[in-house]
Design a protein around this motif. Sequence first.
Motif, PDB file in Angstrom:
ATOM      1  N   GLY A 122      29.037  29.092  73.454  1.00 55.44           N
ATOM      2  CA  GLY A 122      28.776  29.201  74.871  1.00 55.44           C
ATOM      3  C   GLY A 122      27.756  30.133  75.307  1.00 55.44           C
ATOM      4  N   THR A 123      27.066  30.900  74.459  1.00 62.80           N
ATOM      5  CA  THR A 123      26.055  31.712  74.855  1.00 62.80           C
ATOM      6  C   THR A 123      24.696  30.973  74.321  1.00 62.80           C
ATOM      7  N   SER A 124      23.554  31.169  74.974  1.00 58.38           N
ATOM      8  CA  SER A 124      22.419  30.724  74.750  1.00 58.38           C
ATOM      9  C   SER A 124      21.789  31.732  73.635  1.00 58.38           C
ATOM     10  N   MET A 125      21.178  31.201  72.692  1.00 62.04           N
ATOM     11  CA  MET A 125      20.697  31.898  71.449  1.00 62.04           C
ATOM     12  C   MET A 125      19.113  31.729  71.320  1.00 62.04           C
ATOM     13  N   LEU A 126      18.553  31.332  72.687  1.00 59.13           N
ATOM     14  CA  LEU A 126      17.114  31.075  72.574  1.00 59.13           C
ATOM     15  C   LEU A 126      16.240  32.260  72.661  1.00 59.13           C
ATOM     16  N   ARG A 127      16.815  33.333  72.852  1.00 58.22           N
ATOM     17  CA  ARG A 127      16.044  34.712  72.877  1.00 58.22           C
ATOM     18  C   ARG A 127      16.469  35.509  71.855  1.00 58.22           C
ATOM     19  N   LYS A 128      17.350  35.007  70.919  1.00 54.74           N
ATOM     20  CA  LYS A 128      17.667  35.830  69.863  1.00 54.74           C
ATOM     21  C   LYS A 128      16.600  35.782  68.722  1.00 54.74           C
ATOM     22  N   SER A 129      16.709  36.907  67.730  1.00 54.89           N
ATOM     23  CA  SER A 129      15.850  36.909  66.800  1.00 54.89           C
ATOM     24  C   SER A 129      16.686  36.425  65.350  1.00 54.89           C
ATOM     25  N   ALA A 130      15.896  36.111  64.286  1.00 55.46           N
ATOM     26  CA  ALA A 130      16.433  35.608  63.369  1.00 55.46           C
ATOM     27  C   ALA A 130      17.674  36.795  62.584  1.00 55.46           C
ATOM     28  N   GLY A 131      17.271  37.965  62.494  1.00 53.51           N
ATOM     29  CA  GLY A 131      18.066  38.881  62.342  1.00 53.51           C
ATOM     30  C   GLY A 131      19.335  38.964  63.320  1.00 53.51           C
ATOM     31  N   GLU A 132      19.281  38.762  64.280  1.00 50.05           N
ATOM     32  CA  GLU A 132      20.451  38.691  65.299  1.00 50.05           C
ATOM     33  C   GLU A 132      21.278  37.523  65.154  1.00 50.05           C
ATOM     34  N   MET A 133      20.691  36.502  64.576  1.00 50.03           N
ATOM     35  CA  MET A 133      21.603  35.405  64.135  1.00 50.03           C
ATOM     36  C   MET A 133      22.430  35.667  63.090  1.00 50.03           C
ATOM     37  N   VAL A 134      21.912  36.308  62.067  1.00 49.21           N
ATOM     38  CA  VAL A 134      22.726  36.825  60.834  1.00 49.21           C
ATOM     39  C   VAL A 134      23.762  37.670  61.253  1.00 49.21           C
ATOM     40  N   LEU A 174      17.761  23.027  61.011  1.00 52.50           N
ATOM     41  CA  LEU A 174      18.073  24.232  60.616  1.00 52.50           C
ATOM     42  C   LEU A 174      17.466  25.634  60.821  1.00 52.50           C
ATOM     43  N   ASN A 175      15.952  25.467  60.746  1.00 52.55           N
ATOM     44  CA  ASN A 175      15.071  26.795  61.009  1.00 52.55           C
ATOM     45  C   ASN A 175      15.288  27.074  62.636  1.00 52.55           C
ATOM     46  N   ILE A 176      15.496  26.140  63.503  1.00 52.00           N
ATOM     47  CA  ILE A 176      15.736  26.383  64.705  1.00 52.00           C
ATOM     48  C   ILE A 176      16.764  27.078  64.979  1.00 52.00           C
ATOM     49  N   ILE A 177      18.222  26.531  64.263  1.00 53.61           N
ATOM     50  CA  ILE A 177      19.466  27.326  64.290  1.00 53.61           C
ATOM     51  C   ILE A 177      19.345  28.840  63.969  1.00 53.61           C
ATOM     52  N   SER A 178      18.761  29.060  62.528  1.00 52.78           N
ATOM     53  CA  SER A 178      18.510  30.211  62.342  1.00 52.78           C
ATOM     54  C   SER A 178      17.407  31.126  63.010  1.00 52.78           C
ATOM     55  N   ARG A 179      16.995  30.456  64.145  1.00 56.59           N
ATOM     56  CA  ARG A 179      15.905  31.139  64.589  1.00 56.59           C
ATOM     57  C   ARG A 179      14.570  31.541  63.906  1.00 56.59           C
ATOM     58  N   LEU A 180      14.307  30.888  62.876  1.00 59.28           N
ATOM     59  CA  LEU A 180      12.954  31.060  61.916  1.00 59.28           C
ATOM     60  C   LEU A 180      11.839  30.529  62.791  1.00 59.28           C
ATOM     61  N   ILE A 181      12.202  29.181  63.656  1.00 55.81           N
ATOM     62  CA  ILE A 181      11.162  28.616  64.279  1.00 55.81           C
ATOM     63  C   ILE A 181      11.643  28.585  65.839  1.00 55.81           C
ATOM     64  N   GLN A 182      10.784  28.536  66.616  1.00 54.55           N
ATOM     65  CA  GLN A 182      10.962  28.622  68.167  1.00 54.55           C
ATOM     66  C   GLN A 182      10.900  27.120  68.665  1.00 54.55           C
ATOM     67  N   PRO A 183      11.894  26.620  69.558  1.00 51.78           N
ATOM     68  CA  PRO A 183      11.708  25.397  70.051  1.00 51.78           C
ATOM     69  C   PRO A 183      10.766  25.292  71.193  1.00 51.78           C
ATOM     70  N   LYS A 184      10.137  24.226  71.563  1.00 53.85           N
ATOM     71  CA  LYS A 184       9.405  24.200  72.602  1.00 53.85           C
ATOM     72  C   LYS A 184       9.984  23.796  73.893  1.00 53.85           C
ATOM     73  N   GLU A 185      11.151  23.339  73.657  1.00 57.17           N
ATOM     74  CA  GLU A 185      11.894  22.675  74.948  1.00 57.17           C
ATOM     75  C   GLU A 185      13.406  22.737  74.228  1.00 57.17           C
TER      76      GLU A 185
END
Length: 233
Positions: free
Chosen positions: A62-74, A44-55
């Motif tokens: 359809g849009t990558s969320m890897l560069r989003k911040s937790a605030g942007e996810m909200v 869940l913390n990955i999905i809400s971008r509270l933590i960062q995946p290594k891979e």
Amino acid sequence: MLRLNNIHAFYGHVHALRGVSLEVPKGKIISLLGGNGAGKSSTLNIISRLIQPKEGSYELEGTSMLRKSAGEMVKHGVIQCPENRRVFPLLTVEENLKIGAYIRKDKNIKSDMEKVFTYFPRLQERLQQKAGTLSGGEQQMLAIGRSLMGKPKLLLLDEPSLGIAPILVREIFKIIKEINDEGTAILLVEQNAHMAMEISDYSYILENGRVALEGNSKDLKDNDEVRKLYLGA
Ligand SMILES: Nc1ncnc2c1ncn2[C@@H]1O[C@H](COP(=O)(O)OP(=O)(O)OP(=O)(O)O)[C@@H](O)[C@H]1O
Ligand SMILES: [Mg+2]
């Protein structure tokens, strides 16, 4: 709507997620099950971008969320209701609910609060009470209510039944289903596998940071291995 593929995550040297892949289709309830330390909250913390995946990859509609911040996810409508019903104990029920709407600029906050009260009438009765003085079950209702004030498209619920009396658990699950019926997709993390499989469309079972089993909740409930390991049957 949401798709995680081969997500790896570390806390220092702890390799907490070891290639998690999962999907949450629009409008569905998906459960994420597994024992202590399996990696449910980390997912869940990955999905809400509270933590960062290594891979791995993470897409929302359809849009990558890897560069989003937790605030942007909200802002994207991905809202996490954290484990242990974290509310602001010194603030009132009303103030806690308003905090859930902090990111919004529209004027519907009052009517959305009314909506929360239709799910949880008790919160309305206790509007001016300090959140820290609510019972555990009421705090859980407040935590869910606060998440709803952010207008989630995808609601991430982390163990809503933890430490709550069985009768209230049933009530909370019923409300989770109602929230979903109104169109919000839900990713439900639970130790209470039985209840979670009852209301979800599809389930993933995590073990040591990996998906050990997945399938339609109806089928998994009848799976011998699942019954033995997770349903105590
Ligand atoms: N902040 C952290 N620092 C170091 N290790 C962590 C941290 N958070 C989690 N971990 C480790 O990552 C692994 C996965 O933890 P996670 O909280 O995702 O499990 P969980 O499935 O939610 O468990 P639980 O049912 O107990 O809540 C565990 O081994 C845990 O000790
Ligand atoms: Mg957890």
